[in-house]
Scaffold this motif. Sequence first.
Motif, PDB file in Angstrom:
ATOM      1  N   PHE A  69       0.843  -1.206   0.000  1.00  0.00           N
ATOM      2  CA  PHE A  69       0.000   0.000   0.000  1.00  0.00           C
ATOM      3  C   PHE A  69       0.877   1.254   0.000  1.00  0.00           C
ATOM      4  O   PHE A  69       0.611   2.210  -0.736  1.00  0.00           O
ATOM      5  CB  PHE A  69      -0.935   0.001   1.217  1.00  0.00           C
ATOM      6  CG  PHE A  69      -1.901   1.145   1.223  1.00  0.00           C
ATOM      7  CD1 PHE A  69      -3.117   1.043   0.563  1.00  0.00           C
ATOM      8  CD2 PHE A  69      -1.603   2.323   1.887  1.00  0.00           C
ATOM      9  CE1 PHE A  69      -4.018   2.092   0.556  1.00  0.00           C
ATOM     10  CE2 PHE A  69      -2.494   3.389   1.889  1.00  0.00           C
ATOM     11  CZ  PHE A  69      -3.702   3.270   1.223  1.00  0.00           C
ATOM     12  N   MET A  72       2.256   1.907  -3.336  1.00  0.00           N
ATOM     13  CA  MET A  72       1.218   2.380  -4.249  1.00  0.00           C
ATOM     14  C   MET A  72       0.831   3.830  -3.958  1.00  0.00           C
ATOM     15  O   MET A  72       0.508   4.589  -4.870  1.00  0.00           O
ATOM     16  CB  MET A  72      -0.042   1.506  -4.122  1.00  0.00           C
ATOM     17  CG  MET A  72       0.111   0.101  -4.644  1.00  0.00           C
ATOM     18  SD  MET A  72      -1.279  -1.003  -4.208  1.00  0.00           S
ATOM     19  CE  MET A  72      -2.682  -0.094  -4.792  1.00  0.00           C
ATOM     20  N   HIS A  73       0.846   4.187  -2.680  1.00  0.00           N
ATOM     21  CA  HIS A  73       0.397   5.512  -2.230  1.00  0.00           C
ATOM     22  C   HIS A  73       1.427   6.095  -1.256  1.00  0.00           C
ATOM     23  O   HIS A  73       1.183   6.140  -0.046  1.00  0.00           O
ATOM     24  CB  HIS A  73      -0.961   5.413  -1.524  1.00  0.00           C
ATOM     25  CG  HIS A  73      -2.025   4.756  -2.336  1.00  0.00           C
ATOM     26  ND1 HIS A  73      -2.665   5.395  -3.370  1.00  0.00           N
ATOM     27  CD2 HIS A  73      -2.555   3.503  -2.269  1.00  0.00           C
ATOM     28  CE1 HIS A  73      -3.561   4.572  -3.894  1.00  0.00           C
ATOM     29  NE2 HIS A  73      -3.506   3.420  -3.261  1.00  0.00           N
ATOM     30  N   GLY A  76       0.151   8.492   1.190  1.00  0.00           N
ATOM     31  CA  GLY A  76      -1.071   8.064   1.852  1.00  0.00           C
ATOM     32  C   GLY A  76      -2.242   8.201   0.895  1.00  0.00           C
ATOM     33  O   GLY A  76      -2.120   8.740  -0.203  1.00  0.00           O
ATOM     34  N   ALA A  77      -3.375   7.686   1.294  1.00  0.00           N
ATOM     35  CA  ALA A  77      -4.573   7.756   0.464  1.00  0.00           C
ATOM     36  C   ALA A  77      -5.789   7.662   1.377  1.00  0.00           C
ATOM     37  O   ALA A  77      -5.686   7.260   2.536  1.00  0.00           O
ATOM     38  CB  ALA A  77      -4.585   6.635  -0.568  1.00  0.00           C
ATOM     39  N   ALA A  81      -9.510   4.385  -1.323  1.00  0.00           N
ATOM     40  CA  ALA A  81      -8.364   3.588  -1.795  1.00  0.00           C
ATOM     41  C   ALA A  81      -8.116   2.406  -0.857  1.00  0.00           C
ATOM     42  O   ALA A  81      -7.796   1.306  -1.310  1.00  0.00           O
ATOM     43  CB  ALA A  81      -7.119   4.458  -1.894  1.00  0.00           C
ATOM     44  N   SER A 131      -5.164   2.381   5.260  1.00  0.00           N
ATOM     45  CA  SER A 131      -5.335   3.688   4.593  1.00  0.00           C
ATOM     46  C   SER A 131      -5.581   4.813   5.610  1.00  0.00           C
ATOM     47  O   SER A 131      -5.213   5.955   5.356  1.00  0.00           O
ATOM     48  CB  SER A 131      -6.474   3.640   3.571  1.00  0.00           C
ATOM     49  OG  SER A 131      -7.739   3.597   4.200  1.00  0.00           O
ATOM     50  N   TYR A 134      -1.811   5.014   7.537  1.00  0.00           N
ATOM     51  CA  TYR A 134      -0.668   5.380   6.699  1.00  0.00           C
ATOM     52  C   TYR A 134      -1.011   6.647   5.927  1.00  0.00           C
ATOM     53  O   TYR A 134      -1.506   6.618   4.811  1.00  0.00           O
ATOM     54  CB  TYR A 134      -0.288   4.254   5.730  1.00  0.00           C
ATOM     55  CG  TYR A 134       1.016   4.555   5.019  1.00  0.00           C
ATOM     56  CD1 TYR A 134       2.233   4.267   5.635  1.00  0.00           C
ATOM     57  CD2 TYR A 134       1.036   5.184   3.786  1.00  0.00           C
ATOM     58  CE1 TYR A 134       3.429   4.571   5.012  1.00  0.00           C
ATOM     59  CE2 TYR A 134       2.232   5.488   3.160  1.00  0.00           C
ATOM     60  CZ  TYR A 134       3.415   5.183   3.782  1.00  0.00           C
ATOM     61  OH  TYR A 134       4.606   5.502   3.168  1.00  0.00           O
ATOM     62  N   ARG A 135      -0.767   7.757   6.549  1.00  0.00           N
ATOM     63  CA  ARG A 135      -1.033   9.071   5.959  1.00  0.00           C
ATOM     64  C   ARG A 135       0.183   9.957   6.111  1.00  0.00           C
ATOM     65  O   ARG A 135       1.012   9.750   6.987  1.00  0.00           O
ATOM     66  CB  ARG A 135      -2.233   9.741   6.614  1.00  0.00           C
ATOM     67  CG  ARG A 135      -3.528   8.997   6.338  1.00  0.00           C
ATOM     68  CD  ARG A 135      -4.694   9.766   6.924  1.00  0.00           C
ATOM     69  NE  ARG A 135      -5.939   9.230   6.451  1.00  0.00           N
ATOM     70  CZ  ARG A 135      -6.586   9.680   5.399  1.00  0.00           C
ATOM     71  NH1 ARG A 135      -6.120  10.686   4.706  1.00  0.00           N
ATOM     72  NH2 ARG A 135      -7.716   9.152   5.024  1.00  0.00           N
TER      73      ARG A 135
END
Length: 136
Positions: A69, A72-73, A76-77, A81, A131, A134-135
Motif C-alpha cells: 500500500f 502504491m500511495h 497516503g490515500a 483507496a 489507509s 498510513y497518511r
Amino acid sequence: MNVTRIALAALAALVAYFIVGGIFFTIPAMKSEFAKYPAVYRSGDAMNSVMALGMLGILLAISTATVIFARMHPAGAGIKAGTWFGVALAVFTLGSFVLHNYMLLNIGWRQSMLQGIAYSAQWIAVGIVISLVYRA
C-alpha cells in the motif's frame, strides 16, 4: 516510504484483523462448522500451543500488505483507496486460501463459504485501517 508509518499502520491493521475475526469466528454458526471437522482443525487448547506462530504469520502478511500500500500511495490515500485495496486482498485470499483449502481439505462448502465471508471482512478491514493510519 516512512518505516514508522508502515509499522503503525501494520500494528493497527493487525488489531483490526483480530477484532473482526473475533466477531466472526465466535458466531455459533462458525463454531458449529469447525466442530464438524475435528480431524481437520485443532481444538482450542491445541491451537493455543501454536497461536504465537499464527499471529506472527498474520503480522508478516499484514506488514507485507502495508508495504505494498505504501509503495502504491507514498503520500497516503483516503478510505476509498483503502477499501479497494482491502477488496483486492480479500479476493486474493478467497483464491489462494479459501477455495484452495476447499479443494485440499475434507471440509464442506458451508464451512468454506463462512470462512470466505469472515476472511473477506477481515482483509477489507485491514485495507481500510492501513489507509487511515498510513497518511502523510
